[in-house]
Enzyme design. Structure first.
Site, short mmCIF file in Angstrom:
data_model
loop_
_atom_site.label_atom_id
_atom_site.label_comp_id
_atom_site.label_asym_id
_atom_site.label_seq_id
_atom_site.Cartn_x
_atom_site.Cartn_y
_atom_site.Cartn_z
N HIS A 1 0.87 -1.19 0.00
CA HIS A 1 0.00 0.00 0.00
C HIS A 1 0.91 1.24 0.00
O HIS A 1 2.03 1.18 0.52
CB HIS A 1 -0.84 -0.04 1.29
CG HIS A 1 -1.90 0.99 1.41
ND1 HIS A 1 -1.64 2.27 1.80
CD2 HIS A 1 -3.24 0.92 1.22
CE1 HIS A 1 -2.77 2.95 1.85
NE2 HIS A 1 -3.76 2.15 1.50
N ASP B 1 3.15 -5.20 7.91
CA ASP B 1 1.94 -4.39 7.80
C ASP B 1 0.76 -5.37 7.88
O ASP B 1 0.46 -6.07 6.92
CB ASP B 1 1.94 -3.62 6.48
CG ASP B 1 0.67 -2.80 6.31
OD1 ASP B 1 -0.24 -2.92 7.15
OD2 ASP B 1 0.60 -2.03 5.32
N GLN C 1 -4.34 -5.70 6.71
CA GLN C 1 -5.35 -6.57 6.09
C GLN C 1 -5.27 -7.99 6.65
O GLN C 1 -5.81 -8.92 6.06
CB GLN C 1 -5.16 -6.62 4.56
CG GLN C 1 -5.29 -5.29 3.86
CD GLN C 1 -6.71 -4.74 3.87
OE1 GLN C 1 -7.67 -5.45 4.16
NE2 GLN C 1 -6.87 -3.46 3.57
N LYS D 1 -10.27 -1.08 10.27
CA LYS D 1 -10.47 -2.23 9.37
C LYS D 1 -10.79 -3.49 10.16
O LYS D 1 -10.98 -4.56 9.60
CB LYS D 1 -9.21 -2.45 8.52
CG LYS D 1 -8.92 -1.29 7.56
CD LYS D 1 -7.69 -1.59 6.73
CE LYS D 1 -7.08 -0.36 6.09
NZ LYS D 1 -7.80 0.12 4.92
N CYS E 1 -4.75 2.54 -3.69
CA CYS E 1 -3.50 3.02 -3.05
C CYS E 1 -2.36 2.04 -3.27
O CYS E 1 -1.54 1.81 -2.37
CB CYS E 1 -3.69 3.28 -1.57
SG CYS E 1 -4.83 4.60 -1.24
#
Ligand code: PLP
Length: 406
Positions: free
Chosen positions: A123, A200, A203, A226, A364
């Site tokens: 991202h 990261d 997600q 999220k 993104c």
């Protein structure tokens, strides 16, 4: 344990909405998830009953707010299995967390010619902060390539590791392709090369069990919104040793021990990295969201969503002119796609009129779009409240539009 999805859906007031007279079917969960009533209530309750600034107060409300805020930190610690609660830093989101790391890590450990390794499927928020830091410190940003399926090319990753690689910063799950990366293997190989690792998990934490100690990751970030929590919340996790060594990024109230005009000494962890008044109600709401997810069980959520993803993928593949972008071996909750030559924006707008919310564009992740030589995709991303009936409606909607375009 199988989940009672009807019961789960009842907890999300927004899912009762109608859009253009059609029941909402929301497939934009990779951008942000909806919030269960208990999270909304908890945030309201903070403002209604204990609103006050934290840590510095002697009065009752301040103590109550501090207790609730720190309890949210403890819940987050347990959720990702951090060794210590002070290794959990609250931020305004994953973006802020990565900027924090890029600045603090850069100032502390990076010299001219050092290398940071990211991947093609990051991202923008895991690209740009590193570019900025590399520019400032005259360091070098290197990129692990992907193949046509949207998997990382691991042999290339190994070749890119060098004695100069100070940090490998990769996403666990691609927001644009749904690829689940082999991050366990990446950590082992990076550590064998004496490189640190940042995951990261923006997600990942809502779909898969993430245990920072088991993984032995040095840093990890995610966004609260999220994972059914409030917007403007996020988490930066770091191993104590590095958090102690690293320079703070932002200065201000709360992050200091003593201040004179000549010199400032910094507060202990986690406060050293939490300058200023944080999003108190938001962090407490995030704690509630984590309870929501933990009570359902991340493993149960993963099993349910895996079934949804397989069902949707099979159905999508029956649509004339369907091209799924990202066909990695292991995926989580995301289908990026194009149909015939229909522009994603046109299809997305028409689906919206049917009450079907998908995202269109580059998500993104422009380097991914450049890799596939496409301007963007449509993206359907699933959460625990999505159903097969909703997927059927989506497939029907896409098929109708595809037929219209001949
Ligand atoms: N990383 C990934 C993989 C994401 O999907 C996102 C948001 O879509 C981010 C980082 C940035 O999250 P935020 O905008 O909440 O800071």
């Amino acid at each position: 344990m199988s989940l009672n999805i009807d019961k789960i859906r009842e907890q999300f007031p927004i899912l009762k909405s109608e859009i253009y007279g059609k029941p909402l079917a929301y497939f934009d969960n990779a951008a942000t998830t909806h919030k269960p009533q208990r999270v909304i209530n908890r945030v309201n309750e903070v403002y209604e009953t204990i609103n006050s600034n934290i840590h510095r107060g002697v009065h009752y409300l301040s103590n109550q707010a501090t207790l609730a805020y720190e309890e949210a930190r403890n819940k987050t610690q347990a959720f990702i299995n951090a060794k210590n609660s002070y290794e959990v830093i609250f931020t305004s989101g994953a973006t802020a967390a990565i900027n924090l790391l890029a600045n603090s890590f850069g100032d502390t450990y990076i010299n001219e010619g050092d290398e940071i390794l990211i991947s093609t499927m990051e991202h923008h928020s895991n690209i740009v902060p590193w570019q900025m830091m590399c520019k400032r410190k005259k360091a070098i940003l290197k990129v692990i390539p992907i193949n046509n399926d949207g998997d990382l090319v691991l042999e290339e990753f190994e070749k890119l590791l060098s004695p100069k690689t100070k940090l490998v910063a990769v996403t666990c799950v691609s927001n644009a392709l749904g690829t689940v990366n082999p991050y366990e293997e990446i950590i082992v190989k990076a550590h064998a090369n004496n490189s640190l690792v940042m995951l990261d998990a923006s997600q990942a934490v809502q779909h898969l069990k993430v245990d920072v100690q088991e993984l032995d990751t040095d840093f990890l970030v995610f966004s609260g919104h999220k994972i059914y929590g409030p917007t403007g919340t996020g988490v930066f996790y770091g191993k104590e040793k590095f958090l102690n060594e690293m320079e703070p990024w932002q200065g201000g109230g709360e992050m200091i021990k003593t201040v004179t005009f000549e010199e400032t000494s910094y507060n202990e962890l986690p406060f050293k990295f939490e300058a200023g008044t944080p999003n108190i109600a938001g962090a407490i709401g995030l704690g509630e969201a984590i309870d929501f997810v933990s009570e359902l069980g991340v493993e149960n959520i993963a099993a349910y969503e895996e079934d949804l993803l397989q069902y949707a993928t099979d159905k999508f593949n029956t649509i004339d002119g369907m091209r799924i972008i990202g066909t990695a071996q292991k995926k989580a909750s995301v289908i990026s796609f194009l149909v015939k030559d229909i522009h994603p924006f046109d299809m997305g707008t028409m689906l919206d009129k049917m009450g079907l919310a998908v995202r269109t564009g580059h998500h993104c992740a422009q380097p991914i779009m450049a890799f596939y030589k496409i301007p963007g995709t449509l993206r359907a991303s699933f959460a625990v409240y999505n159903t097969k009936e909703e997927i059927d409606r989506l497939v029907e909607g896409i098929s109708k539009i595809a037929a219209l375009f001949g």
